[in-house]
Write an enzyme that holds these catalytic residues in place. Structure first.
Site, short mmCIF file in Angstrom:
data_model
loop_
_atom_site.label_atom_id
_atom_site.label_comp_id
_atom_site.label_asym_id
_atom_site.label_seq_id
_atom_site.Cartn_x
_atom_site.Cartn_y
_atom_site.Cartn_z
N SER A 191 52.37 -6.27 -32.88
CA SER A 191 53.15 -6.71 -34.04
C SER A 191 54.38 -7.53 -33.70
O SER A 191 54.79 -8.38 -34.47
CB SER A 191 53.58 -5.50 -34.87
OG SER A 191 52.45 -4.81 -35.33
N THR A 192 54.99 -7.25 -32.57
CA THR A 192 56.26 -7.92 -32.26
C THR A 192 56.20 -8.59 -30.90
O THR A 192 55.41 -8.20 -30.04
CB THR A 192 57.44 -6.92 -32.27
OG1 THR A 192 57.21 -5.93 -31.29
CG2 THR A 192 57.59 -6.27 -33.65
#
Length: 182
Positions: free
Chosen positions: A12-13
Site C-alpha cells: 500500500s505504501t
C-alpha cells in the site's frame, strides 16, 4: 496446453517492500511477476494489475500471495474475478486455499473478500473515532489552510480575475471562485 502462471504483488505504501511477495510468487512458478505500490481499496490507478489482466490468455492463472493483495472491497474483488472468468483465467493464492478453477476455491475466495471488506470498514471506523477523540481534546485541528482568503480578496479588489488570481497564487480557479462568493 496448460496456461502460464503470472504473479501479482502489491503493497500500500512506498515505505513497504514487495520483495517477500515477489520471492513467494517466483517460488510458486510465476515466470513473470508484476508489482506495484498502490492502495488496495480501489482498482483505479493500479496500472500493473490492469496490464497483467490484459496480458493473460485463456488457460492462464494469476497468482497472489493473499487475496487482500488483489482487492480490499468485495465489489472490486468480484469485478476482478468476473473479468478473469470471462477471459477463462484462474486466480490462485499461495497463502490461502484459493483456486477459482475449483468450486471450493471460489467459495473460499468469496468468504475472504467479505472479511477483507469488513476489516477495511472497521479500520476506517477506528480512524474516524480517533480523529473525533483528538478533536474533542483539542489535539487535532485538521490541515492548516493552504489559501489566504485575505490575499484573494485583495487581488479581487485590485481588479484581477479568477484565472489570474489562481495563476498568481498557484491555486485552482474553483478555490478562487469559492472565496469570491459573498
Amino acid at each position: 496446453m496448460a496456461g502460464q502462471l503470472f504473479g501479482y504483488a502489491r503493497v500500500s505504501t512506498t515505505d513497504q517492500d514487495v520483495s517477500i511477495q515477489e520471492a513467494a510468487l517466483k517460488a510458486a512458478g510465476c515466470a513473470i511477476v508484476r508489482a506495484e505500490k498502490r492502495t488496495g481499496t480501489t482498482t483505479e490507478g493500479r496500472v500493473e494489475l490492469r496490464n497483467l489482466i490484459d496480458f493473460t490468455r485463456a488457460g492462464d492463472t494469476i497468482v497472489v500471495t493473499r487475496i487482500d493483495r488483489l482487492a480490499r472491497s468485495i465489489g472490486d474483488l468480484a469485478a476482478i474475478v468476473k473479468e478473469l472468468e470471462s477471459r477463462q483465467v484462474s486466480l490462485k493464492a499461495t497463502e490461502q486455499p484459493i483456486d477459482t478453477s475449483t468450486a471450493a476455491g471460489r467459495a473460499f475466495l468469496q468468504m475472504l473478500g467479505v472479511f477483507a471488506e469488513f476489516e477495511t470498514a472497521i479500520r476506517r471506523e477506528r480512524q474516524l473515532e480517533g480523529i473525533e477523540q483528538a478533536k474533542s481534546l483539542g489535539v487535532y485541528k485538521g490541515r492548516k489552510p493552504s489559501i489566504d482568503p485575505g490575499r484573494v480578496k485583495r487581488l479581487v479588489a485590485e481588479g484581477k480575475g479568477a484565472s489570474e488570481i489562481s495563476r498568481i497564487l498557484g491555486i485552482g480557479r474553483a478555490s478562487v471562485y469559492r472565496l469570491m462568493r459573498p
